[in-house]
Design a protein around this motif. Structure first.
Motif, mmCIF file in Angstrom:
data_model
loop_
_atom_site.group_PDB
_atom_site.id
_atom_site.type_symbol
_atom_site.label_atom_id
_atom_site.label_comp_id
_atom_site.label_asym_id
_atom_site.label_seq_id
_atom_site.Cartn_x
_atom_site.Cartn_y
_atom_site.Cartn_z
ATOM 1 N N PHE A 104 5.263 9.667 0.570
ATOM 2 C CA PHE A 104 4.547 8.687 0.644
ATOM 3 C C PHE A 104 5.108 7.231 1.514
ATOM 4 N N GLN A 105 4.331 6.911 2.310
ATOM 5 C CA GLN A 105 4.804 5.771 3.098
ATOM 6 C C GLN A 105 4.623 4.386 2.208
ATOM 7 N N VAL A 106 5.418 3.481 2.328
ATOM 8 C CA VAL A 106 5.118 2.075 1.390
ATOM 9 C C VAL A 106 5.008 1.257 2.838
ATOM 10 N N TRP A 107 3.871 0.576 2.768
ATOM 11 C CA TRP A 107 3.377 -0.515 3.539
ATOM 12 C C TRP A 107 3.354 -1.699 2.725
ATOM 13 N N VAL A 108 4.078 -2.905 3.541
ATOM 14 C CA VAL A 108 4.544 -4.241 2.720
ATOM 15 C C VAL A 108 3.915 -5.364 3.813
ATOM 16 N N MET A 109 3.338 -6.318 3.054
ATOM 17 C CA MET A 109 3.376 -7.586 3.785
ATOM 18 C C MET A 109 3.849 -8.667 2.670
ATOM 19 N N PHE A 110 4.343 -9.767 3.404
ATOM 20 C CA PHE A 110 4.697 -10.978 2.634
ATOM 21 C C PHE A 110 3.837 -12.058 3.164
ATOM 22 N N VAL A 111 3.896 -13.111 2.121
ATOM 23 C CA VAL A 111 2.667 -14.059 2.143
ATOM 24 C C VAL A 111 3.082 -14.701 3.760
ATOM 25 N N GLU A 112 4.227 -15.115 4.317
ATOM 26 C CA GLU A 112 4.283 -15.669 5.338
ATOM 27 C C GLU A 112 4.150 -14.776 6.638
ATOM 28 N N GLU A 113 3.830 -13.584 6.397
ATOM 29 C CA GLU A 113 3.461 -12.682 7.312
ATOM 30 C C GLU A 113 1.932 -12.361 7.640
ATOM 31 N N PHE A 114 1.235 -13.105 6.554
ATOM 32 C CA PHE A 114 -0.252 -12.708 6.651
ATOM 33 C C PHE A 114 -1.050 -13.465 7.693
ATOM 34 N N LEU A 136 0.876 -1.095 -0.074
ATOM 35 C CA LEU A 136 0.119 0.068 0.138
ATOM 36 C C LEU A 136 0.869 1.224 -0.073
ATOM 37 N N TYR A 137 0.459 2.295 -0.729
ATOM 38 C CA TYR A 137 1.312 3.428 -0.997
ATOM 39 C C TYR A 137 0.512 4.606 -0.295
ATOM 40 N N ILE A 138 0.792 5.122 0.771
ATOM 41 C CA ILE A 138 -0.238 6.139 1.595
ATOM 42 C C ILE A 138 0.495 7.163 1.397
ATOM 43 N N ASP A 139 -0.157 8.494 1.109
ATOM 44 C CA ASP A 139 0.506 10.015 1.476
ATOM 45 C C ASP A 139 0.673 10.213 3.037
ATOM 46 N N THR A 140 1.667 10.624 3.514
ATOM 47 C CA THR A 140 2.074 10.825 4.682
ATOM 48 C C THR A 140 1.045 11.667 5.282
ATOM 49 N N ARG A 141 0.438 12.770 4.719
ATOM 50 C CA ARG A 141 -0.496 13.680 5.554
ATOM 51 C C ARG A 141 -1.793 13.106 5.657
ATOM 52 N N ASN A 142 -2.048 11.726 5.206
ATOM 53 C CA ASN A 142 -3.361 11.024 5.336
ATOM 54 C C ASN A 142 -3.181 10.216 6.551
ATOM 55 N N MET A 143 -3.332 10.624 7.773
ATOM 56 C CA MET A 143 -3.180 10.041 8.971
ATOM 57 C C MET A 143 -4.261 8.869 9.153
#
Length: 198
Positions: free
Chosen positions: A174-184, A136-143
């Motif tokens: 922009f913040q980049v949020w990541v999840m890998f399959v083994e972390e689900f 997910l890519y999220i604008d840093t202003r969008n708390m």
């Protein structure tokens, strides 16, 4: 990236590809949300557009869906059928990845629907599409939006600056949020998510 799921049922929502008959409600709700969406969603600057253009856009989304380019779903309340918003799965970040995008009608905000949608598309990516990494890519202003991946145990990997400038002339971040399959991790309150093909 291949996805054959055309119907997703969550505890509170139905997600399905848009149809041309959704054009009127989509235009109505987009027009009503434009002021709120403008700071966060680049394509909002192309709105409002005529109803026939909206129908053409939906036809394009349907074509993209069935040619496995990207997947657009309308979100509707399961109990009332009311339009809630829209969500997308993009494959533009490289092989083995999907990126989730969404917007929720301001009349439906505060109900946890964005979190529910994000969980459903994450589960879809990992369990039905053989995806290894969801972003997910999220604008840093969008708390408000930043809380959604955090609730679902995504990792905030990094923040970067874009070429695009904000209203005060600053580069947008922009913040980049990541999840890998083994972390689900399955979330009990969403575990009733069902997937169907047409």
């Amino acid at each position: 990236m291949k996805n054959i799921i055309t119907y997703i049922e969550t505890p509170n929502l139905i997600l399905r590809p848009f149809q041309t008959e959704d054009a009127e409600v989509l235009k109505e709700r987009l027009d009503d949300n434009l002021e709120i969406m403008m700071p966060w969603i680049p394509w909002a600057k192309n709105e409002p557009e005529p109803l026939e253009n909206k129908r053409d856009r939906i036809r394009s989304w349907i074509g993209d869906f069935y040619s496995n380019k990207e997947y657009s779903y309308g979100a509707f309340e399961k109990s009332s059928g009311e339009f809630v918003g829209s969500t997308n799965l993009f494959g533009r970040r490289g092989k083995g990845t999907t990126e989730i995008g969404y917007w929720i009608d301001h009349l439906q905000s505060g109900k946890g629907y964005a979190t529910e949608v994000t969980y459903a598309l994450t589960k879809l990516s990992f369990e039905h599409m053989r995806i290894e990494k969801v972003l997910l890519y999220i604008d840093t202003r969008n708390m408000v939006s930043q809380r959604i991946p955090a609730k679902l145990n995504f990792t905030h990997e990094y923040t970067y600056r874009e070429l695009v400038k904000g209203p005060s002339g600053e580069r947008l971040k922009f913040q980049v949020w990541v999840m890998f399959v083994e972390e689900f991790e399955k979330v009990d309150k969403f575990e009733a998510v069902k997937f169907k093909t047409s």
